[in-house]
Design a protein around this motif. Structure first.
Motif, mmCIF file in Angstrom:
data_model
loop_
_atom_site.group_PDB
_atom_site.id
_atom_site.type_symbol
_atom_site.label_atom_id
_atom_site.label_comp_id
_atom_site.label_asym_id
_atom_site.label_seq_id
_atom_site.Cartn_x
_atom_site.Cartn_y
_atom_site.Cartn_z
ATOM 1 N N UNK A 13 0.841 -1.207 0.000
ATOM 2 C CA UNK A 13 0.000 0.000 0.000
ATOM 3 C C UNK A 13 0.876 1.258 0.000
ATOM 4 N N UNK A 14 1.883 1.274 0.847
ATOM 5 C CA UNK A 14 2.749 2.463 0.928
ATOM 6 C C UNK A 14 3.478 2.702 -0.397
ATOM 7 N N UNK A 15 3.879 1.633 -1.057
ATOM 8 C CA UNK A 15 4.537 1.784 -2.359
ATOM 9 C C UNK A 15 3.545 2.290 -3.414
ATOM 10 N N UNK A 16 2.295 1.821 -3.351
ATOM 11 C CA UNK A 16 1.277 2.345 -4.262
ATOM 12 C C UNK A 16 1.098 3.847 -4.044
ATOM 13 N N UNK A 17 1.071 4.297 -2.793
ATOM 14 C CA UNK A 17 0.983 5.737 -2.528
ATOM 15 C C UNK A 17 2.198 6.468 -3.102
ATOM 16 N N UNK A 18 3.391 5.896 -2.958
ATOM 17 C CA UNK A 18 4.595 6.517 -3.540
ATOM 18 C C UNK A 18 4.432 6.704 -5.041
ATOM 19 N N UNK A 77 -3.330 19.124 -3.371
ATOM 20 C CA UNK A 77 -2.209 18.890 -4.269
ATOM 21 C C UNK A 77 -1.362 17.777 -3.671
ATOM 22 N N UNK A 78 -0.697 17.023 -4.498
ATOM 23 C CA UNK A 78 0.142 15.905 -4.038
ATOM 24 C C UNK A 78 1.476 16.434 -3.516
ATOM 25 N N UNK A 79 1.519 16.753 -2.238
ATOM 26 C CA UNK A 79 2.732 17.232 -1.573
ATOM 27 C C UNK A 79 3.337 16.111 -0.748
ATOM 28 N N UNK A 80 4.646 16.109 -0.625
ATOM 29 C CA UNK A 80 5.365 15.102 0.151
ATOM 30 C C UNK A 80 4.850 15.036 1.595
ATOM 31 N N UNK A 81 4.581 16.191 2.204
ATOM 32 C CA UNK A 81 4.113 16.209 3.587
ATOM 33 C C UNK A 81 2.798 15.455 3.732
ATOM 34 N N UNK A 87 0.342 8.016 4.863
ATOM 35 C CA UNK A 87 0.947 6.712 5.153
ATOM 36 C C UNK A 87 1.025 6.451 6.655
ATOM 37 N N UNK A 88 1.044 7.494 7.464
ATOM 38 C CA UNK A 88 1.029 7.308 8.918
ATOM 39 C C UNK A 88 -0.369 7.031 9.459
ATOM 40 N N UNK A 89 -1.392 7.416 8.722
ATOM 41 C CA UNK A 89 -2.782 7.240 9.180
ATOM 42 C C UNK A 89 -3.384 5.909 8.760
ATOM 43 N N UNK A 90 -2.883 5.319 7.687
ATOM 44 C CA UNK A 90 -3.526 4.129 7.142
ATOM 45 C C UNK A 90 -2.503 3.063 6.799
ATOM 46 N N UNK A 91 -2.954 1.820 6.849
ATOM 47 C CA UNK A 91 -2.122 0.668 6.519
ATOM 48 C C UNK A 91 -2.621 -0.070 5.285
ATOM 49 N N UNK A 92 -3.781 0.381 4.740
ATOM 50 C CA UNK A 92 -4.362 -0.313 3.596
ATOM 51 C C UNK A 92 -5.258 0.646 2.819
ATOM 52 N N UNK A 93 -5.490 0.339 1.558
ATOM 53 C CA UNK A 93 -6.195 1.251 0.656
ATOM 54 C C UNK A 93 -7.660 1.466 1.039
ATOM 55 N N UNK A 94 -8.342 0.423 1.478
ATOM 56 C CA UNK A 94 -9.779 0.569 1.757
ATOM 57 C C UNK A 94 -10.062 0.918 3.214
ATOM 58 N N UNK A 95 -9.052 1.418 3.897
ATOM 59 C CA UNK A 95 -9.197 1.893 5.273
ATOM 60 C C UNK A 95 -9.802 3.303 5.319
#
Length: 146
Positions: A13-18, A77-81, A87-95
């Motif tokens: 999931x984290x890699x998908x967000x990246x 907007x897609x900002x790094x912050x 990624x700190x709030x969720x561990x999976x896409x459908x969360x």
């Protein structure tokens, strides 16, 4: 091309967000009128408030059309912050569900839907016309698409 995605979890999931943050320029999250947030959900809104680009009153967004109801659709907007917050709030896409969080994270590239989710139905769709983008997603270890 539409590709349905099984729910990525953990590092997948984290890699998908990246990948999404590197390809897309915008994402959205939804707060439906008929669903209240709990204390964690309210704190989340406060945390992301400085990054909100726009909030629109809408009865539809990618993957969902409401009948007789409205929602606040938060655009960012897609900002790094923001990627780090997500990624700190969720561990999976459908969360991405109320009452803990806003719903139905969707990513946009140049105003067109790139990833749409309907979290409560566990549906996610990658809608890229670019083969190299699809290959990047398919190349994520643990990703399953159909």
């Amino acid at each position: 091309m539409k590709k349905f995605i099984e729910e990525p979890k953990g590092t997948t999931y984290k890699e998908l967000l990246n990948v999404a943050f590197s390809i897309c320029d915008e994402f959205l999250l939804v707060k439906r009128d008929q669903h209240d947030l709990n204390e964690n959900g309210e704190k989340f809104i406060e945390e992301i408030k400085p990054y909100v680009k726009e909030i629109k009153r809408q009865e539809e967004w990618p993957g969902t059309t409401l009948l007789g109801h409205y929602a606040d659709v938060y655009y960012f907007n897609c900002h790094q912050e923001l990627k780090e917050i997500l990624t700190n709030k969720t561990e999976r896409l459908y969360q991405w569900l109320t009452p803990e969080l806003l719903e139905d994270i969707c990513f946009l590239k140049n105003g067109e839907v790139w990833l749409a989710t309907v979290a409560h139905e566990k549906i996610g769709v990658i809608m890229s016309k670019n083969q190299s983008e699809l290959e990047r997603v398919i190349g994520i270890e643990g990703i399953t698409m159909s």
